[in-house]
Write a protein that holds these residues in place. Structure first.
Motif, PDB file in Angstrom:
ATOM      1  N   ARG A   1      86.045  96.988  59.601  1.00 36.14           N
ATOM      2  CA  ARG A   1      87.079  95.946  59.636  1.00 36.14           C
ATOM      3  C   ARG A   1      86.624  94.836  60.577  1.00 36.14           C
ATOM      4  O   ARG A   1      86.295  95.097  61.744  1.00 36.14           O
ATOM      5  N   VAL A   2      86.570  93.617  60.052  1.00 37.54           N
ATOM      6  CA  VAL A   2      86.169  92.448  60.828  1.00 37.54           C
ATOM      7  C   VAL A   2      87.270  91.409  60.756  1.00 37.54           C
ATOM      8  O   VAL A   2      87.833  91.160  59.685  1.00 37.54           O
ATOM      9  N   HIS A   3      87.605  90.838  61.898  1.00 37.50           N
ATOM     10  CA  HIS A   3      88.566  89.734  61.950  1.00 37.50           C
ATOM     11  C   HIS A   3      87.791  88.425  62.081  1.00 37.50           C
ATOM     12  O   HIS A   3      86.822  88.354  62.851  1.00 37.50           O
ATOM     13  N   VAL A   4      88.229  87.400  61.340  1.00 43.70           N
ATOM     14  CA  VAL A   4      87.533  86.112  61.319  1.00 43.70           C
ATOM     15  C   VAL A   4      88.516  85.012  61.709  1.00 43.70           C
ATOM     16  O   VAL A   4      89.612  84.929  61.137  1.00 43.70           O
ATOM     17  N   VAL A   5      88.120  84.172  62.669  1.00 48.07           N
ATOM     18  CA  VAL A   5      88.968  83.055  63.095  1.00 48.07           C
ATOM     19  C   VAL A   5      88.137  81.788  63.201  1.00 48.07           C
ATOM     20  O   VAL A   5      86.919  81.825  63.393  1.00 48.07           O
ATOM     21  N   SER A   6      88.811  80.656  63.080  1.00 47.94           N
ATOM     22  CA  SER A   6      88.172  79.352  63.261  1.00 47.94           C
ATOM     23  C   SER A   6      89.198  78.378  63.804  1.00 47.94           C
ATOM     24  O   SER A   6      90.411  78.584  63.659  1.00 47.94           O
ATOM     25  N   ASP A   7      88.726  77.322  64.439  1.00 51.54           N
ATOM     26  CA  ASP A   7      89.599  76.252  64.939  1.00 51.54           C
ATOM     27  C   ASP A   7      90.644  76.801  65.911  1.00 51.54           C
ATOM     28  O   ASP A   7      91.842  76.641  65.728  1.00 51.54           O
TER      29      ASP A   7
ATOM     30  N   CYS B   1      85.487  82.062  48.295  1.00 47.46           N
ATOM     31  CA  CYS B   1      85.442  81.053  49.357  1.00 47.46           C
ATOM     32  C   CYS B   1      86.797  81.008  50.048  1.00 47.46           C
ATOM     33  O   CYS B   1      87.822  80.785  49.386  1.00 47.46           O
ATOM     34  N   VAL B   2      86.817  81.188  51.367  1.00 49.05           N
ATOM     35  CA  VAL B   2      88.080  81.315  52.096  1.00 49.05           C
ATOM     36  C   VAL B   2      88.069  80.451  53.352  1.00 49.05           C
ATOM     37  O   VAL B   2      87.194  80.598  54.212  1.00 49.05           O
ATOM     38  N   ASN B   3      89.044  79.554  53.439  1.00 50.21           N
ATOM     39  CA  ASN B   3      89.329  78.891  54.703  1.00 50.21           C
ATOM     40  C   ASN B   3      90.136  79.887  55.530  1.00 50.21           C
ATOM     41  O   ASN B   3      91.266  80.217  55.182  1.00 50.21           O
ATOM     42  N   VAL B   4      89.537  80.396  56.610  1.00 51.30           N
ATOM     43  CA  VAL B   4      90.146  81.501  57.347  1.00 51.30           C
ATOM     44  C   VAL B   4      91.333  81.065  58.199  1.00 51.30           C
ATOM     45  O   VAL B   4      91.979  81.896  58.839  1.00 51.30           O
ATOM     46  N   GLY B   5      91.602  79.772  58.193  1.00 58.89           N
ATOM     47  CA  GLY B   5      92.854  79.342  58.803  1.00 58.89           C
ATOM     48  C   GLY B   5      92.683  78.550  60.078  1.00 58.89           C
ATOM     49  O   GLY B   5      91.730  78.742  60.826  1.00 58.89           O
ATOM     50  N   HIS B   6      93.617  77.714  60.318  1.00 58.37           N
ATOM     51  CA  HIS B   6      93.709  76.939  61.551  1.00 58.37           C
ATOM     52  C   HIS B   6      94.336  77.861  62.594  1.00 58.37           C
ATOM     53  O   HIS B   6      95.553  77.909  62.754  1.00 58.37           O
ATOM     54  N   PHE B   7      93.484  78.624  63.293  1.00 56.55           N
ATOM     55  CA  PHE B   7      93.977  79.672  64.185  1.00 56.55           C
ATOM     56  C   PHE B   7      94.892  79.119  65.267  1.00 56.55           C
ATOM     57  O   PHE B   7      95.820  79.802  65.703  1.00 56.55           O
ATOM     58  N   ASN B   8      94.663  77.890  65.690  1.00 55.73           N
ATOM     59  CA  ASN B   8      95.535  77.275  66.691  1.00 55.73           C
ATOM     60  C   ASN B   8      96.985  77.247  66.225  1.00 55.73           C
ATOM     61  O   ASN B   8      97.911  77.380  67.030  1.00 55.73           O
ATOM     62  N   ALA B   9      97.184  77.103  64.923  1.00 56.53           N
ATOM     63  CA  ALA B   9      98.540  77.042  64.367  1.00 56.53           C
ATOM     64  C   ALA B   9      99.041  78.397  63.898  1.00 56.53           C
ATOM     65  O   ALA B   9     100.189  78.768  64.140  1.00 56.53           O
ATOM     66  N   THR B  10      98.166  79.170  63.216  1.00 63.31           N
ATOM     67  CA  THR B  10      98.626  80.425  62.617  1.00 63.31           C
ATOM     68  C   THR B  10      98.666  81.576  63.599  1.00 63.31           C
ATOM     69  O   THR B  10      99.502  82.479  63.477  1.00 63.31           O
ATOM     70  N   ARG B  11      97.720  81.591  64.555  1.00 62.83           N
ATOM     71  CA  ARG B  11      97.581  82.685  65.519  1.00 62.83           C
ATOM     72  C   ARG B  11      97.248  84.015  64.848  1.00 62.83           C
ATOM     73  O   ARG B  11      97.344  85.068  65.470  1.00 62.83           O
TER      74      ARG B  11
ATOM     75  N   ALA C   1      90.071  95.641  65.172  1.00 62.03           N
ATOM     76  CA  ALA C   1      88.870  95.309  64.403  1.00 62.03           C
ATOM     77  C   ALA C   1      87.631  95.919  65.045  1.00 62.03           C
ATOM     78  O   ALA C   1      87.586  96.166  66.258  1.00 62.03           O
ATOM     79  N   ASP C   2      86.601  96.127  64.225  1.00 63.14           N
ATOM     80  CA  ASP C   2      85.317  96.573  64.740  1.00 63.14           C
ATOM     81  C   ASP C   2      84.520  95.422  65.324  1.00 63.14           C
ATOM     82  O   ASP C   2      83.605  95.643  66.123  1.00 63.14           O
ATOM     83  N   ALA C   3      84.848  94.197  64.912  1.00 62.00           N
ATOM     84  CA  ALA C   3      84.154  93.017  65.431  1.00 62.00           C
ATOM     85  C   ALA C   3      85.009  91.786  65.160  1.00 62.00           C
ATOM     86  O   ALA C   3      85.825  91.771  64.220  1.00 62.00           O
ATOM     87  N   LEU C   4      84.818  90.764  65.985  1.00 56.14           N
ATOM     88  CA  LEU C   4      85.455  89.462  65.779  1.00 56.14           C
ATOM     89  C   LEU C   4      84.375  88.462  65.402  1.00 56.14           C
ATOM     90  O   LEU C   4      83.320  88.397  66.043  1.00 56.14           O
ATOM     91  N   VAL C   5      84.627  87.682  64.357  1.00 57.14           N
ATOM     92  CA  VAL C   5      83.749  86.580  63.957  1.00 57.14           C
ATOM     93  C   VAL C   5      84.476  85.280  64.268  1.00 57.14           C
ATOM     94  O   VAL C   5      85.617  85.071  63.828  1.00 57.14           O
ATOM     95  N   LEU C   6      83.820  84.412  65.019  1.00 59.64           N
ATOM     96  CA  LEU C   6      84.424  83.175  65.510  1.00 59.64           C
ATOM     97  C   LEU C   6      83.633  81.986  64.971  1.00 59.64           C
ATOM     98  O   LEU C   6      82.450  81.841  65.274  1.00 59.64           O
ATOM     99  N   LEU C   7      84.297  81.144  64.189  1.00 58.12           N
ATOM    100  CA  LEU C   7      83.607  80.057  63.489  1.00 58.12           C
ATOM    101  C   LEU C   7      83.816  78.689  64.138  1.00 58.12           C
ATOM    102  O   LEU C   7      83.784  77.662  63.461  1.00 58.12           O
ATOM    103  N   GLY C   8      84.010  78.680  65.432  1.00 55.17           N
ATOM    104  CA  GLY C   8      83.912  77.431  66.169  1.00 55.17           C
ATOM    105  C   GLY C   8      85.190  76.648  66.392  1.00 55.17           C
ATOM    106  O   GLY C   8      86.276  77.026  65.977  1.00 55.17           O
ATOM    107  N   ASP C   9      84.996  75.509  67.065  1.00 56.13           N
ATOM    108  CA  ASP C   9      86.058  74.623  67.537  1.00 56.13           C
ATOM    109  C   ASP C   9      86.988  75.335  68.509  1.00 56.13           C
ATOM    110  O   ASP C   9      88.186  75.500  68.271  1.00 56.13           O
TER     111      ASP C   9
ATOM    112  N   THR D   1      81.747  90.172  69.693  1.00 57.83           N
ATOM    113  CA  THR D   1      82.113  88.920  69.028  1.00 57.83           C
ATOM    114  C   THR D   1      80.832  88.249  68.541  1.00 57.83           C
ATOM    115  O   THR D   1      79.831  88.216  69.263  1.00 57.83           O
ATOM    116  N   TYR D   2      80.881  87.730  67.316  1.00 61.62           N
ATOM    117  CA  TYR D   2      79.764  86.979  66.732  1.00 61.62           C
ATOM    118  C   TYR D   2      80.272  85.569  66.471  1.00 61.62           C
ATOM    119  O   TYR D   2      81.216  85.380  65.702  1.00 61.62           O
TER     120      TYR D   2
END
Length: 253
Positions: free
Chosen positions: A2-8, A236-246, A23-31, A106-107
């Motif tokens: 299980r991997v969690h992915v966040v961005s922004d 193809c997935v926009n993983v979300g505006h994490f600042n807004a969705t949390r 999660a087994d790992a967190l993937v962080l896509l910047g900003d 975290t990656y």
């Protein structure tokens, strides 16, 4: 697995602290950095330095795509201020807070508003920074390409199309293609609130057609017209505006 992915993330420290739970790992896509929150003009480095009225004005100009006026207005605000020193202190403060709460492992890769040169100072042993490189997680190869392409916004980590494409080519065959910006598909690039197209990458789209990864994950477009679509074999997935969705995107296999 299980991997969690966040961005922004844009300064959402408390939410980021819990993003890897379960999660087994967190993937962080910047900003990670929050310079100016277009939804709440009281938040970010810009209003902290110049006030909410100035933030209101620069958002108004940028939203109207009056970029030259926005830059002129910004220059007037910085007159008499040591810009390099002020920005360095503000960015360092945010990075110190956010990197401190990242889970192990975290990656991570950079967004267009990030400052890559500072990351080595704050990324701990549990955080692996990747850009134009891959990592294997649970039998799947994840490829990472950070940053954004050149725009009139002139954010800190924008690079030429050729350099960006070279990073994608360096990945080779991947199962999961991770980037900050989306592939150049209009529905994935259009922001319905800002009412403009953000820059997507044709090289990413070409790689999706050629390599056929299982997934393409990205962020950057905060309120996309289309949050996900299938291109051939690739989801193809926009993983979300994490600042807004949390809320992180969850990938399980």
């Amino acid at each position: 697995m299980r991997v969690h992915v966040v961005s922004d993330v844009h300064g959402a420290v408390e939410a980021l602290a819990g993003a890897g739970e379960g999660a087994d790992a967190l993937v962080l896509l910047g900003d990670l950095i929050l310079f100016l929150d277009y939804a709440d003009h009281t938040r970010g480095i810009f209003p902290d330095l110049f006030g909410v009225e100035a933030a209101d004005r620069i958002v108004e100009l940028r939203t109207a795509r009056r970029f030259e006026e926005a830059r002129a207005f910004g220059r007037s605000l910085w007159e008499g201020v040591d810009r390099d020193s002020a920005m360095d202190a503000a960015v360092r403060k945010q990075y110190a807070e956010m990197f401190a709460v990242l889970p192990t492992p975290t990656y991570a890769t950079y967004g267009n508003v990030d400052v890559p040169s500072l990351w080595p100072e704050y990324a701990g042993d549990g955080t692996t920074v990747l850009d134009g490189t891959t990592v294997e997680l649970g039998g799947l190869v994840f490829g990472f390409v950070g940053g954004g392409l050149r725009t009139p916004m002139r954010t800190p980590y924008e690079i030429d199309d050729e350099a960006y494409a070279a990073k994608i080519a360096a990945l080779g065959e991947v199962d999961v293609l991770c980037s900050h910006i989306p592939p150049a598909v209009p529905e994935l690039c259009y922001d319905t609130v800002a009412r403009r197209f953000e820059r997507g990458s044709q090289a990413l789209l070409d790689a999706i057609h050629a390599v056929r990864p299982r997934y393409s994950f990205f962020g950057h477009v905060h309120q996309p017209l289309t949050q996900r679509m299938r291109i051939g074999a690739t989801e193809c997935v926009n993983v979300g505006h994490f600042n807004a969705t949390r809320v992180p995107y969850v990938l399980e296999w």
